[in-house]
Design a protein around this motif. Structure first.
Motif, short mmCIF file in Angstrom:
data_model
loop_
_atom_site.label_atom_id
_atom_site.label_comp_id
_atom_site.label_asym_id
_atom_site.label_seq_id
_atom_site.Cartn_x
_atom_site.Cartn_y
_atom_site.Cartn_z
N ALA A 20 8.37 5.79 -0.57
CA ALA A 20 8.17 4.38 -0.90
C ALA A 20 9.40 3.54 -0.56
O ALA A 20 9.28 2.36 -0.21
CB ALA A 20 7.82 4.23 -2.37
N VAL A 21 10.59 4.14 -0.70
CA VAL A 21 11.82 3.41 -0.37
C VAL A 21 11.78 2.99 1.09
O VAL A 21 12.08 1.83 1.45
CB VAL A 21 13.05 4.28 -0.65
N GLY A 22 11.40 3.91 1.95
CA GLY A 22 11.30 3.59 3.38
C GLY A 22 10.22 2.58 3.67
O GLY A 22 10.38 1.70 4.53
N ALA A 23 9.08 2.68 2.95
CA ALA A 23 7.98 1.74 3.18
C ALA A 23 8.38 0.32 2.81
O ALA A 23 8.08 -0.63 3.55
CB ALA A 23 6.75 2.18 2.38
N VAL A 24 9.04 0.17 1.68
CA VAL A 24 9.47 -1.17 1.24
C VAL A 24 10.53 -1.72 2.20
O VAL A 24 10.51 -2.91 2.57
CB VAL A 24 10.01 -1.12 -0.19
N GLN B 84 0.83 -1.20 0.00
CA GLN B 84 0.00 0.00 0.00
C GLN B 84 0.87 1.25 0.00
O GLN B 84 0.60 2.20 -0.75
CB GLN B 84 -0.92 0.01 1.22
N ASN B 85 1.87 1.26 0.85
CA ASN B 85 2.72 2.44 0.93
C ASN B 85 3.56 2.62 -0.33
O ASN B 85 3.75 3.75 -0.79
CB ASN B 85 3.62 2.36 2.17
N ALA B 86 4.09 1.53 -0.88
CA ALA B 86 4.86 1.65 -2.11
C ALA B 86 3.99 2.16 -3.25
O ALA B 86 4.41 3.00 -4.05
CB ALA B 86 5.48 0.29 -2.48
N ALA B 87 2.77 1.65 -3.33
CA ALA B 87 1.86 2.09 -4.40
C ALA B 87 1.42 3.53 -4.20
O ALA B 87 1.41 4.34 -5.14
CB ALA B 87 0.63 1.17 -4.43
#
Length: 428
Positions: free
Chosen positions: A285-289, A168-171
């Motif tokens: 998104a980098v942090g989320a992944v 969800q966060n990356a998207a």
């Protein structure tokens, strides 16, 4: 965390024995895959429109208070409708209700798209649209969290939640912002059309899930005051979750304020255009992944309580960096750190709520939890707009770092007192 309900083990195998155990565990299954796909499609659309909306607002006005009004309109329903939404979640077929919510959101976003395309979308139209979207999101998030344990085996909740949250966060923070900023540069209405399509896609996928029977349906028609009291009483008696709700509210106050005026900071301080702003958001998104892989390992290594202390202190450090270093090369990694910390918090805390709260009370207790945790979001957005108007965006980041410093101290005291790591927790 509660000493009686330990955090489930990390989903990543550590060796041959762990691999053998993992092979014997039940699969996440087709229903989860469809829920994950629906969530991903919706998140891409959300990231697209929530990047385009502040850009459109900043094109209509230079007043940071009015620009922050978009975030205020989106998050205000969390405080206003959070409890009624949670009560309904305990009493309806979640699959059908979530599909209908997404169909309605798709229709609303199509109307906004038409208004933007015909140059009839002013700030009032943006506020009304995102208030409606936020109202729907209040129910949808309550329902989706309750739905996950219905489609995933209990021993795989950590993995399932980590996969859902990271995707969800990356998207929403990478694919969506990139698409939103690029499409906004082509035509202002296109990002909102993409969001409408994502809602309709999500609705179609949700209709294929198994029927999720509401555990409290047999209790009869919902009574707002009685059910709210039931949820609040349970939460207030649980020392750990009560303190986490208040802490989450303070975190959301600061983080929402930072993100509400980020478009102003990007334009005035960092001198970025629409595409640059989208790329800046995509750094999250980098942090989320990263968090999807790091959160279980961090929790296993440091324990849930100490992990939450590290999360809050990391957000504070990121706010300091954004305040002191007016460079996109510093702000981007700082936003990635904030996203990593927020996802890590969610992975740890959401699982605890899913496992500690009785199934029959999930919606009602979570609605009160969210009132405390999410009710601070519109306040943070409004305060950030006012503070930016008075003293500029750096003042918002200074305030955010100060809030995080106080919270870090509070959580450290919680570790010492024993309620944060579960050594001394009084359960209902």
């Amino acid at each position: 965390m509660s000493g009686t309900t330990p955090l489930p083990p990390d989903a990543v195998p550590a060796g041959p024995a762990a691999k053998a155990r993992d092979a014997d565990r039940p699969a996440l299954g087709g229903p989860f895959t469809r829920l994950w796909t629906a969530s991903t499609a919706s998140a891409i659309g959300d990231g697209t429109s929530l990047t385009a909306a502040p850009l459109l607002a900043s094109a209509l006005t230079s007043d940071p208070r009015l620009i922050a009004g978009v975030t205020l309109a989106l998050t205000l329903p969390f405080a206003v409708f959070g409890i009624p939404a949670g009560i309904l979640v305990d009493r309806v077929d979640l699959r059908r209700a979530m599909a209908r919510v997404d169909l309605f959101r798709g229709a609303v976003m199509l109307l906004l798209c038409a208004a933007v395309a015909t140059s009839r979308a002013g700030l009032p139209a943006l506020y009304v649209c995102f208030f409606v979207i936020g109202t729907c999101e209040t129910f949808f998030r309550n329902a989706s969290q309750v739905l996950v344990p219905s489609v995933v085996p209990a021993e795989r909740l950590v993995e399932a939640n980590g996969r859902l949250l990271s995707t969800q966060n990356a998207a929403a923070q990478f694919v969506g912002p990139l698409a939103g900023s690029l499409l906004y540069s082509v035509a202002r209405a296109v990002p909102f059309a993409l969001d409408a399509a994502s809602f309709l896609t999500s609705a179609g996928l949700l209709t294929t899930l198994p029927v999720a029977t509401p555990p409290a349906a047999r209790a009869g028609r919902p009574r707002l005051l009685r059910d709210m009291t039931t949820g609040a009483a349970w939460l207030l008696r649980h020392r750990l979750l009560r303190n986490l709700a208040v802490t989450a509210g303070a975190v959301n106050l600061a983080v929402t304020g930072v993100l509400a005026v980020l478009v102003v900071h990007a334009r005035v301080v960092l001198h970025l255009g629409a595409t640059g702003y989208g790329l800046l958001l995509a750094c999250q998104a980098v942090g989320a992944v990263l968090a999807s892989r790091a959160a279980p390992r961090l929790t296993r290594w440091a324990g849930a309580g100490r992990s939450l202390v590290l999360v809050v202190s990391a957000i504070g450090a990121a706010c300091v960096v954004i305040r002191l270093v007016p460079s996109v090369w510093a702000v981007g990694p700082a936003l990635a750190l904030i996203a990593c910390a927020c996802v890590t918090w969610d992975v740890v805390v959401v699982v605890k709520r899913q496992t500690l709260i009785p199934r029959v009370l999930q919606g009602r207790v979570n609605s009160v939890y969210r009132l405390l945790a999410w009710g601070a979001m519109p306040v943070g957005a409004a305060l950030a707009g006012v503070l930016t108007k008075a003293a500029g965006t750096p003042a918002v980041f200074t305030a955010g770092s100060a809030v995080m410093a106080v919270l870090t101290l509070r959580l450290l005291l919680g570790l010492r007192a024993g309620w944060l790591d579960g050594t001394r927790v009084r359960n209902p």
